[in-house]
Enzyme design. Structure first.
Site, short mmCIF file in Angstrom:
data_model
loop_
_atom_site.label_atom_id
_atom_site.label_comp_id
_atom_site.label_asym_id
_atom_site.label_seq_id
_atom_site.Cartn_x
_atom_site.Cartn_y
_atom_site.Cartn_z
N LYS A 184 0.84 -1.21 0.00
CA LYS A 184 0.00 0.00 0.00
C LYS A 184 0.87 1.25 0.00
O LYS A 184 0.56 2.25 -0.67
CB LYS A 184 -0.92 -0.01 1.24
CG LYS A 184 -1.73 1.29 1.44
CD LYS A 184 -2.66 1.58 0.27
CE LYS A 184 -3.75 2.58 0.54
NZ LYS A 184 -3.39 3.90 0.99
N HIS A 187 2.12 1.73 -3.43
CA HIS A 187 0.96 2.24 -4.19
C HIS A 187 0.85 3.75 -4.02
O HIS A 187 0.71 4.50 -4.98
CB HIS A 187 -0.32 1.55 -3.72
CG HIS A 187 -1.59 2.26 -4.10
ND1 HIS A 187 -2.03 3.40 -3.45
CD2 HIS A 187 -2.51 2.01 -5.07
CE1 HIS A 187 -3.15 3.82 -4.01
NE2 HIS A 187 -3.47 2.98 -4.98
N ASN A 188 0.93 4.22 -2.76
CA ASN A 188 0.80 5.65 -2.50
C ASN A 188 1.96 6.44 -3.09
O ASN A 188 1.78 7.56 -3.58
CB ASN A 188 0.70 5.90 -0.99
CG ASN A 188 -0.68 5.59 -0.45
OD1 ASN A 188 -1.36 4.72 -0.96
ND2 ASN A 188 -1.08 6.27 0.59
N GLU A 191 1.32 6.79 -6.62
CA GLU A 191 0.25 7.80 -6.74
C GLU A 191 0.85 9.21 -6.73
O GLU A 191 0.47 10.06 -7.54
CB GLU A 191 -0.71 7.61 -5.57
CG GLU A 191 -1.89 8.55 -5.50
CD GLU A 191 -2.68 8.32 -4.21
OE1 GLU A 191 -2.86 9.31 -3.48
OE2 GLU A 191 -3.08 7.18 -3.94
#
Length: 483
Positions: A184, A187-188, A191
């Site tokens: 995660k 992922h961020n 992003e």
């Protein structure tokens, strides 16, 4: 009284929407919030008439759950999670499952996982992406922790997760310990990179080409029907179309200082710890930091000089070049993120499924895009793929985008428009494809001032040498290590 399938603590935006999502999929959910009025307001409001049980204490919450009890914590990352675990532990029994659905830092999840397991309980740290809408309609979920917990929570988590076209849920077991929160975190970080790349494309169109918000809205609308089709391109398209009360673009009224919660920074620190050149995400974090010193920038703008942006070429062709620069840079960013996950998996003993991770990110989450389907295909064809740039599909895409990408970087620099993510992506690409880099001189410098030794091109790897460069030093060399 009917017992609930799962309990959830923390009725902020994400928690409340996850509860509604779980209930809509046929599960009974028990809820608790430290501010008890929130529980009552929720039960009498959005949750009225639904299979949702309100609890006014932790003991009441636990009494309303089926065994083994599954408790999802949706509280602020950091100390609040540790405090809540301490409150819950004395009330729990063997095989009960604690689930942390917040944005916890993965080392904290590794520590908590060991601690909770030492008490005979099970622990899951799961990344939850998709924001408010995702939590309600189907987020991307990245669970990791105690493998024995997965069969118990799998039906619930996969039911509430987003689904791709064939119905596959964007949720699967990631790995042990902090694997879910690590994925995660990456992922961020990605992003952050995606958002910075889009902002640089927007900045070039606005400052260099002098395009209006409406014109840029059209560009992003077209891009969203191309290989750039993604959630972030889609919302950028929408943002550019919104007008303020005076009929002028709302985006122009927003102060240019970016905030951040820290997950991008964590990704950069993890990359430094692992020795991975995660340059694009690093630049995206620093770009936010630079934007935040607004007052200093305003003062500097009155003192420091540079070229005035002036474009005399074909605007339409240059917009196409920007699209190529955005796509190629995006490939580099994901290549770097996946390399970090691969190396971290070795460090922490995780068996990550890289194609599966791309599938988890394919729907529900903030970086969802058609692009991720290609990443999944790349790892399905070659599970040992060391770098996405070496996959035939992405190699061809970079090659076809390269000329436009270089033109954009060169034009931006000559016109004084900062494009840190575009340029660092190109520098990484050129560095990665270079058989020889100038680190031979760097090693000579290190050996000169610190006797740090070097390897030779005419000798086997692993054999180290030291030179007395000045004639004054001795023959003693420093120990060789790589930080």
């Amino acid at each position: 009284m009917n017992k609930a399938d799962i309990g959830l603590i923390g009725l902020a935006v994400m928690g409340e929407n996850l509860v509604m999502n779980m209930e809509s999929k046929g599960f009974t959910v028990a809820v608790y919030n430290r501010t008890v009025e929130k529980v009552d307001n929720f039960i009498q409001g959005r949750a009225k008439g639904k299979n949702i049980i309100g609890a006014h204490s932790l003991s009441e919450l636990l009494a309303s759950l089926k065994k083994p009890r599954k408790i999802m914590m949706m509280v602020k990352a950091g100390q609040p999670v540790d405090d809540l675990i301490e409150q819950l532990l004395p009330m729990l029994e063997a095989d009960d499952i604690l689930i942390d659905g917040g944005n916890s830092h993965f080392p904290d999840t590794i520590r908590r996982n060991k601690y909770v397991e030492s008490k005979g309980l099970l622990y899951i740290g799961t990344g939850v992406s998709g924001g408010e809408e995702g939590a309600l309609k189907g987020p991307s979920l990245m669970p990791g922790g105690s493998p024995a917990a997965w069969p118990h929570v799998k039906p619930i988590l996969q039911a509430v997760a987003a689904k791709v076209e064939d119905g596959t849920p964007c949720c699967d077991w990631v790995g042990e310990g902090g694997a879910g929160h690590f994925v995660k975190m990456v992922h961020n970080g990605i992003e952050y990179g995606d958002m910075q790349l889009i902002c640089e494309a927007y900045h070039l169109m606005r400052e260099l080409l002098g395009m209006s918000a409406d014109e840029m809205h059209q560009v992003f609308k077209e891009w969203n029907t191309s290989e750039l089709d993604s959630y972030l391109i889609e919302i950028t398209r929408d943002i550019l179309a919104i007008k303020d009360n005076d009929g002028k673009p709302l985006v122009d009224k927003i102060l240019d200082t970016a905030g951040q919660k820290g997950t991008g920074k964590w990704t950069g620190i993890a990359a430094l710890d692992e020795g991975i050149p995660l340059t694009l995400i690093g630049e995206a974090v620093f770009a936010r930091c630079l934007s935040a010193i607004k007052e200093e920038r305003v003062a500097a703008s009155k003192v420091l000089s540079g070229p005035k942006p002036k474009f005399e070429g074909d605007r339409k062709a240059f917009v196409e070049d920007i699209k190529k620069a955005l796509y190629a840079s995006k490939i580099v960013s994901y290549a770097q993120g996946y390399t970090l996950m691969r190396v971290a998996a070795k460090t922490y003993g995780w068996n990550l499924n890289y194609g599966g991770i791309a599938l988890m990110w394919r729907g529900g989450c903030i970086i969802r895009s058609v692009f991720l389907g290609k990443i999944k295909e790349a790892f399905e064809k070659n599970t040992g793929l060391s770098n996405l740039l070496l996959d035939p599909f992405f190699k061809e895409k970079i090659e076809s985008s390269q000329d436009g990408w270089r033109r954009v970087c060169a034009t931006a620099l000559m016109n004084g428009i900062p494009v840190p993510a575009f340029t660092t992506a190109l520098c990484y690409y050129d560095g990665f494809r270079s058989e020889k880099l100038p680190a031979n001189l760097l090693q000579a410098q290190r050996d000169y001032f610190g006797a740090h030794t070097y390897e030779r091109v005419d000798k086997l790897r692993g054999e180290f040498f030291h030179t007395n460069w000045t004639g004054r030093g001795g023959t003693t060399a420093s120990t060789t290590y790589t930080a």
